[in-house]
Motif scaffolding. Structure first.
Motif, PDB file in Angstrom:
ATOM      1  N   GLU A 114       2.469   1.718  -3.334  1.00 49.41           N
ATOM      2  CA  GLU A 114       1.491   2.220  -4.301  1.00 49.41           C
ATOM      3  C   GLU A 114       1.299   3.735  -4.132  1.00 49.41           C
ATOM      4  O   GLU A 114       1.266   4.488  -5.102  1.00 49.41           O
ATOM      5  CB  GLU A 114       0.161   1.524  -4.062  1.00 49.41           C
ATOM      6  CG  GLU A 114      -0.490   1.005  -5.341  1.00 49.41           C
ATOM      7  CD  GLU A 114      -1.642   0.063  -5.017  1.00 49.41           C
ATOM      8  OE1 GLU A 114      -2.741   0.585  -4.744  1.00 49.41           O
ATOM      9  OE2 GLU A 114      -1.424  -1.169  -5.017  1.00 49.41           O
ATOM     10  N   GLU A 155       0.822  -1.211   0.000  1.00 51.39           N
ATOM     11  CA  GLU A 155       0.000   0.000   0.000  1.00 51.39           C
ATOM     12  C   GLU A 155       0.856   1.262   0.000  1.00 51.39           C
ATOM     13  O   GLU A 155       0.607   2.211  -0.762  1.00 51.39           O
ATOM     14  CB  GLU A 155      -0.938   0.041   1.217  1.00 51.39           C
ATOM     15  CG  GLU A 155      -2.099  -0.931   1.161  1.00 51.39           C
ATOM     16  CD  GLU A 155      -1.669  -2.387   1.376  1.00 51.39           C
ATOM     17  OE1 GLU A 155      -2.413  -3.270   0.946  1.00 51.39           O
ATOM     18  OE2 GLU A 155      -0.565  -2.625   1.937  1.00 51.39           O
ATOM     19  N   SER A 156       1.884   1.260   0.860  1.00 48.50           N
ATOM     20  CA  SER A 156       2.712   2.471   0.906  1.00 48.50           C
ATOM     21  C   SER A 156       3.532   2.629  -0.373  1.00 48.50           C
ATOM     22  O   SER A 156       3.779   3.740  -0.828  1.00 48.50           O
ATOM     23  CB  SER A 156       3.607   2.463   2.155  1.00 48.50           C
ATOM     24  OG  SER A 156       4.624   1.511   2.021  1.00 48.50           O
TER      25      SER A 156
END
Ligand code: PHE
Length: 375
Positions: A31, A28-29
């Motif tokens: 992305e 997520e980070s």
């Protein structure tokens, strides 16, 4: 591009660190980081599009082969990424790369469209190749000879006048003392203009301009007349239906046969060389009396005899004579007070003789191989 121009989240120096060092540990980070990069590229690109050097810096910053951002991301983020992040980094990088390249290509096309030349021509244009040489024409041999001849006469005070190629029988014949049925008309059989209200013909010589000039101006007269003339000859190596002449006429109160001969000698020396000698042979023209053919010593063999002069040592230059007083009657000049001389030279013949051309057709075929010999 300066680091501060990037956003807070990703600094230029960030590309030199691994994602682990930057603290990105989840897909997520990663992305989010790529999304931020995407945005910051778009911001920068939007501002740089109208500034050549700024755009150049931007392209270099992102796509430079060694230290461009995309290369560094590959080396420092993708390669050392742990297996759990590989996929996210790989996808983020691919998407970013495709986007950056697409925007750059789009801009390249935009710039290209602004210039006139199609890209193929501009890209393949080799400045080191020799250019295309466009041949500029030369003056035709006849034109050159005309200029040479007219200059010779201009230097001794003759002025140049021109006249019509379509003449009346009066100017071409009668006023030159050639009445109808006179045998002198035989070799001047010519082309008559069909359907003309009064008879008209293509002039057979430039002599009509003697009459037209004397009709128009009082004596003294000193003129040369260049122009085309036409005769119904059968075309062969030395004849065409058209050829070029220069007429000469000098009339004044004190012109003698000596002036005539002196002018002829001056002309021959100027045209054929200072050692040239001349001779006059008796001849006949209705508009001159006495009449003469002017010969010059051959310019090739200087008189000893060769092929050019057919072993005679002499070459025929032109016909001439003292103006027949009968002609003055047609132009209202006073034959008691005036005298003069006239000549008529064939320019084609003189050019061929001087420059060794043996066939008349060569002069008019416009074959570049021939014309190039007279630059
Ligand atoms: N007109 C003559 C010809 O064409 C040449 C000429 C001109 C002769 C002037 C004498 C004087 O044959």
């Amino acid at each position: 591009m300066r680091a501060s121009q990037l956003n807070n989240m990703t600094e230029r120096s960030d590309f030199d660190q691994t994602l682990a060092e930057l603290g990105d540990t989840t897909p997520e980070s990663v992305e989010a980081r790529f999304a931020e990069l995407h945005r910051s590229f778009d911001d920068r690109a939007g501002g740089a599009k109208n500034d050549g050097s700024e755009w150049h810096d931007l392209v270099l910053f992102w796509t430079g082969r060694k230290s461009g951002a995309l290369s560094k991301i590959t080396d420092n983020w993708l390669k050392p990424a742990p297996p759990t992040l590989k996929r996210a980094v790989g996808q983020g990088l691919n998407r970013l790369k495709a986007h950056v390249e697409a925007v750059i290509e789009e801009q390249r096309e935009r710039i290209e469209a602004l210039t006139d030349n199609p890209p193929a021509i501009r890209n393949n244009f080799d400045l080191s190749l020799p250019g295309i040489e466009r041949a500029i024409g030369t003056r035709h041999l006849i034109r050159q000879t005309y200029e040479e001849l007219l200059c010779i006469f201009a230097a001794i005070g003759f002025s140049v006048v021109e006249g019509p190629e379509i003449e009346t029988p009066y100017y071409n014949f009668e006023a030159l003392n050639i009445p109808e049925h006179h045998p002198a008309r035989d070799n001047m059989d010519t082309f008559y203009i069909e359907g003309a209200r009064t008879p008209h013909l293509l002039r057979t010589h430039t002599s009509p301009m003697q009459i037209r000039t004397m009709e128009k101006q009082p004596p003294p007269v000193r003129i040369v007349v260049p122009g085309k003339v036409y005769r119904r000859d059968n075309p062969d190596a030395t004849h065409g239906y058209m050829f070029h002449q220069i007429e000469g006429l000098a009339v004044d109160t004190d012109i003698t046969f000596c002036d005539f001969k002196g002018t002829v000698e001056y002309f021959a020396r100027e045209f054929l060389g200072p050692k040239t000698k001349t001779r006059l042979r008796p001849s006949y023209f209705p508009f001159t009396e006495p009449s003469a053919e002017v010969d010059a010593t051959c310019h090739v063999c200087s008189g000893s005899g060769c092929r050019v002069c057919k072993q005679s040592g002499w070459i025929e230059l032109f016909g001439a004579g003292m103006v027949n007083p009968a002609v003055y009657g047609f132009v209202k000049y006073d034959p008691e007070k005036l005298s003069g001389f006239a000549f008529g030279m064939g320019v084609d013949r003189l050019a061929m003789m001087k420059y060794g051309v043996t066939e008349v057709p060569l002069l008019f075929q416009n074959d570049a191989r021939f014309l190039k010999q007279f630059p």
